[in-house]
Design an enzyme around this catalytic site. Structure first.
Site, PDB file in Angstrom:
ATOM      1  CB  SER A  10      -0.646   0.273   1.115  1.00  0.00           C
ATOM      2  OG  SER A  10      -1.891   1.081   1.651  1.00  0.00           O
ATOM      3  CG  HIS A  11       0.528   4.313  -3.139  1.00  0.00           C
ATOM      4  ND1 HIS A  11       0.293   3.000  -2.954  1.00  0.00           N
ATOM      5  CD2 HIS A  11       1.313   5.136  -3.860  1.00  0.00           C
ATOM      6  CE1 HIS A  11       0.840   3.505  -5.262  1.00  0.00           C
ATOM      7  NE2 HIS A  11       1.499   4.406  -4.679  1.00  0.00           N
ATOM      8  CB  SER A  12      -1.373   4.598   3.978  1.00  0.00           C
ATOM      9  OG  SER A  12      -1.103   4.385   4.966  1.00  0.00           O
TER      10      SER A  12
END
Length: 227
Positions: A10-12
């Site tokens: 995930s980007h986070s």
């Protein structure tokens, strides 16, 4: 049997860690790794983080990778491209929704699914809006059917649903709960069965009676939870 690991990209970092935490509730012994955010802890993706996670997760029978947004997929594909040919065959990037796919894949891995089966479980997790899409009637000469009542205060929520799927998947028999496939986590969770609800277990196949007996005992025992 070699186990399949799962990588959440995930980007986070918080999103990846949260999805892993959720999936681990259903698959405590499966290797589940989060590869979220940049090396500096920001929003984005990291080749090194994904590469390290894939290497660890695929050490058994292989790894299934689930991604959130486009560049996460691109970075994951680049990681796979850098693998040796033999290792590439042991990693699948699933085209699947991140949360639902991770949960379905985790249950498939926990119940001994191979690489193709775990990847397929993730890819088939497209939601539960049409929960009766695969509804089947197993009634026939060799069908075994019994009903019981859900005693858990929270009903058939995620953890007991996963337990039911794990137990059902251990049998050769075709098994349904209220008409839907008992070996599909999303179908079972999509039933939205609450406390006090009656559920009908039906099975057909060589070990149908044993399957029904075990699932009834599991439900009657509250899945090991306090009522």
């Amino acid at each position: 049997m070699p186990t399949i690991g799962i990588v959440i990209v995930s980007h986070s970092a918080k999103i990846a860690e949260g999805v892993v935490e959720l999936a681990r509730q259903m698959a405590p012994s499966t290797t589940l790794l989060a590869a979220g955010g940049t090396d500096e802890g920001g929003i984005g993706t990291s080749f090194d983080r994904i590469s390290a996670a894939v290497a660890t997760a695929s050490a058994g029978g292989g790894a299934v990778v689930l991604c959130d947004l486009g560049s996460a997929i691109l970075t994951s594909e680049t990681v796979v491209d850098f693998l040796d040919d033999a290792d590439k065959e042991r990693v699948v990037i699933a085209d699947a929704p991140l949360v639902e796919g991770a949960v379905a894949a985790a249950v498939a891995a926990e119940t001994g699914g191979d690489l193709d089966q775990v990847a397929q479980a993730a890819s088939s997790a497209t939601g539960v809006a049409d929960v009766h899409a695969d509804e089947r009637d197993l009634r026939g000469g060799d069908a075994v059917e019994r009903s019981t009542t859900i005693v858990n205060a929270s009903g058939l929520h995620a953890r007991p649903a996963a337990e039911l799927v794990k137990h059902a998947s251990a049998f050769q028999a075709d098994v349904t709960v209220n008409g839907v496939d008992a070996k599909s986590l999303l179908r079972i969770m999509g039933l939205n069965v609450g406390a006090g609800s009656t559920v009908a277990i039906m099975a057909t196949g060589p070990d149908a009676e044993a399957a029904v007996d075990e699932l009834i005992a599991l439900i009657d025992g509250g899945f090991g939870e306090k009522a």
